[in-house]
Write a protein that holds these residues in place. Structure first.
Motif, mmCIF file in Angstrom:
data_model
loop_
_atom_site.group_PDB
_atom_site.id
_atom_site.type_symbol
_atom_site.label_atom_id
_atom_site.label_comp_id
_atom_site.label_asym_id
_atom_site.label_seq_id
_atom_site.Cartn_x
_atom_site.Cartn_y
_atom_site.Cartn_z
ATOM 1 N N LEU A 56 -7.906 -0.384 10.711
ATOM 2 C CA LEU A 56 -8.729 0.780 10.361
ATOM 3 C C LEU A 56 -10.197 0.474 10.645
ATOM 4 N N ASN A 57 -10.571 -0.835 10.568
ATOM 5 C CA ASN A 57 -11.953 -1.231 10.889
ATOM 6 C C ASN A 57 -12.328 -0.874 12.326
ATOM 7 N N GLY A 58 -11.332 -0.679 13.174
ATOM 8 C CA GLY A 58 -11.605 -0.333 14.569
ATOM 9 C C GLY A 58 -11.882 1.141 14.783
ATOM 10 N N ILE A 59 -11.562 1.969 13.776
ATOM 11 C CA ILE A 59 -11.756 3.427 13.962
ATOM 12 C C ILE A 59 -12.600 4.065 12.864
ATOM 13 N N LEU A 60 -12.852 3.323 11.772
ATOM 14 C CA LEU A 60 -13.658 3.856 10.669
ATOM 15 C C LEU A 60 -14.829 2.908 10.390
ATOM 16 N N GLY A 61 -15.824 3.385 9.707
ATOM 17 C CA GLY A 61 -16.966 2.536 9.345
ATOM 18 C C GLY A 61 -16.687 1.789 8.052
ATOM 19 N N VAL A 62 -15.814 0.780 8.141
ATOM 20 C CA VAL A 62 -15.472 -0.022 6.954
ATOM 21 C C VAL A 62 -16.522 -1.120 6.805
ATOM 22 N N PRO A 119 -3.498 -0.888 11.309
ATOM 23 C CA PRO A 119 -2.997 -1.011 9.936
ATOM 24 C C PRO A 119 -4.103 -0.759 8.911
ATOM 25 N N GLY A 120 -3.686 -0.192 7.782
ATOM 26 C CA GLY A 120 -4.554 -0.173 6.603
ATOM 27 C C GLY A 120 -4.404 -1.530 5.919
ATOM 28 N N ALA A 121 -4.628 -1.575 4.609
ATOM 29 C CA ALA A 121 -4.496 -2.852 3.887
ATOM 30 C C ALA A 121 -3.023 -3.233 3.794
ATOM 31 N N ASN A 156 -7.470 -2.125 -6.246
ATOM 32 C CA ASN A 156 -7.306 -0.719 -6.642
ATOM 33 C C ASN A 156 -7.843 0.224 -5.568
ATOM 34 N N ASN A 157 -8.973 -0.172 -4.986
ATOM 35 C CA ASN A 157 -9.547 0.649 -3.919
ATOM 36 C C ASN A 157 -8.592 0.705 -2.726
ATOM 37 N N TYR A 158 -8.033 -0.453 -2.333
ATOM 38 C CA TYR A 158 -7.088 -0.501 -1.212
ATOM 39 C C TYR A 158 -5.855 0.360 -1.504
ATOM 40 N N ALA A 159 -5.511 0.461 -2.770
ATOM 41 C CA ALA A 159 -4.302 1.207 -3.142
ATOM 42 C C ALA A 159 -4.615 2.656 -3.535
ATOM 43 N N SER A 160 -5.801 3.145 -3.156
ATOM 44 C CA SER A 160 -6.180 4.494 -3.593
ATOM 45 C C SER A 160 -5.958 5.546 -2.504
ATOM 46 N N GLY A 162 -1.823 6.852 4.920
ATOM 47 C CA GLY A 162 -2.620 8.089 4.917
ATOM 48 C C GLY A 162 -4.104 7.875 4.668
ATOM 49 N N TRP A 163 -4.538 6.622 4.591
ATOM 50 C CA TRP A 163 -5.938 6.330 4.254
ATOM 51 C C TRP A 163 -6.906 7.068 5.165
ATOM 52 N N SER A 164 -6.670 7.000 6.494
ATOM 53 C CA SER A 164 -7.630 7.571 7.447
ATOM 54 C C SER A 164 -7.554 9.096 7.490
ATOM 55 N N ALA A 165 -6.571 9.687 6.789
ATOM 56 C CA ALA A 165 -6.475 11.150 6.763
ATOM 57 C C ALA A 165 -7.378 11.751 5.685
ATOM 58 N N GLN A 166 -7.917 10.893 4.809
ATOM 59 C CA GLN A 166 -8.673 11.409 3.659
ATOM 60 C C GLN A 166 -10.026 11.979 4.076
#
Ligand SMILES: NC(=O)c1ccc[n+]([C@@H]2O[C@H](COP(=O)([O-])OP(=O)(O)OC[C@H]3O[C@@H](n4cnc5c(N)ncnc54)[C@H](O)[C@@H]3O)[C@@H](O)[C@H]2O)c1
Length: 255
Positions: A149-155, A191-193, A210-214, A251-255
């Motif tokens: 996800l670090n490759g497509i979002l500003g993590v 991949p997400g976490a 908790n953040n990773y699992a949100s 679904g993380w990147s769909a938020q």
């Protein structure tokens, strides 16, 4: 037997997602090459697969070293004479932070920046450089790159890692465009976490866990859930899919 008679090289198959993919690919009929720099882990995975009566071979490789990558591909061709799947999975992340800085740009020494890019991005270039001619000759092949996800979002918090993973995404697209005419497909998983040794220490921190699992599915992922995505992309079931950047992230990147 979704990968019957296929030869698959999986980099970083001594642990986590690569190990899960090695076991699944072997179960689905592939001859699996475990390209891993950690000898103990690589041998262990080879043994576990062979104990099931399935086929695997460990070849010690540093995927950021051109001489070793060339030697790996030569050894695989001598043994099997074909390469159908390349899963460019090896990488370093938070578990290596004692060795290489995982931080924002201003806190990242140039030397660490170069090393993280070398292992996480140059490795994809090197492995592809030596495997692609084989696949072009065969007029078939599937390359799967493991980004993030670090490759497509500003993590925040690991800028060299993010730059490398963004590079993997861009490289996936251009490789898909360049080599599609040779029936070589190139796709990318983000991949997400995922619960592997790479983030085990980070997951000890309850706030981060908790953040990773949100995300929408309310949990971190398991390595097998990435392996199944790689299995689909490696198999002929995905024969019309190339250039895909596929988040597997609950679904993380769909938020
Ligand atoms: N775990 C996560 O949350 C997560 C999330 C997004 C992306 N990823 C990516 O997934 C991939 C697999 O990571 P994982 O979670 O299974 O981690 P992991 O640490 O369990 O496995 C990585 C494997 O790669 C090997 N490796 C590292 N550098 C190598 C090199 N130069 N040559 C050969 N082998 C090398 C390691 O020895 C290890 O066996 C990595 O590219 C990682 O960046 C992981």
């Amino acid at each position: 037997m979704r990968l019957k008679d296929k030869v698959a090289i999986i980099t970083g198959a001594g642990s986590g997602q690569g190990k899960a993919a090695a076991k699944l690919f072997a179960k689905e009929g592939a001859k699996v090459v475990i390209a891993e720099w950690n000898e103990e882990q690589g041998k262990q995975v080879e043994e576990e697969i062979k104990e099931e009566g399935l086929e695997a071979i460990f070849i010690q490789t540093d995927v950021s070293d051109e001489v070793k990558v060339k030697s790996l591909v030569d050894q695989v061709m001598d043994r099997y004479g074909q390469i159908d799947i390349l899963f460019n999975n090896a990488g370093i992340g938070f578990s290596s932070k004692s060795k290489y800085t995982m931080a924002s740009l201003l806190k990242t020494p140039f030397d660490d920046w170069n090393k993280v890019l070398n292992i996480n991005l140059n490795s994809v270039y090197l492995m592809s450089k030596y495997v692609l001619p084989v696949m072009i000759d065969q007029n078939r092949g599937s390359i799967i790159n493991n980004s993030s996800l670090n490759g497509i979002l500003g993590v925040k918090g690991a800028d060299a890692y993010s730059a490398a993973k963004g590079g993997v995404v861009a490289l996936t697209r251009v490789m898909a465009v360049d080599y599609g005419k040779h029936n070589v497909r190139v796709n990318c998983i983000c991949p997400g976490a995922i619960d592997t040794p790479m983030i085990a220490e980070v997951l000890q921190n309850k706030d981060i866990a908790n953040n990773y699992a949100s995300g929408p599915l309310r949990r971190v992922g398991q390595p097998e859930e990435i392996a199944y995505a790689a299995l689909f992309l490696g198999s002929d079931e995905s024969s019309y899919i190339t250039g895909l950047i596929m988040p597997v992230d609950g679904g993380w990147s769909a938020q």
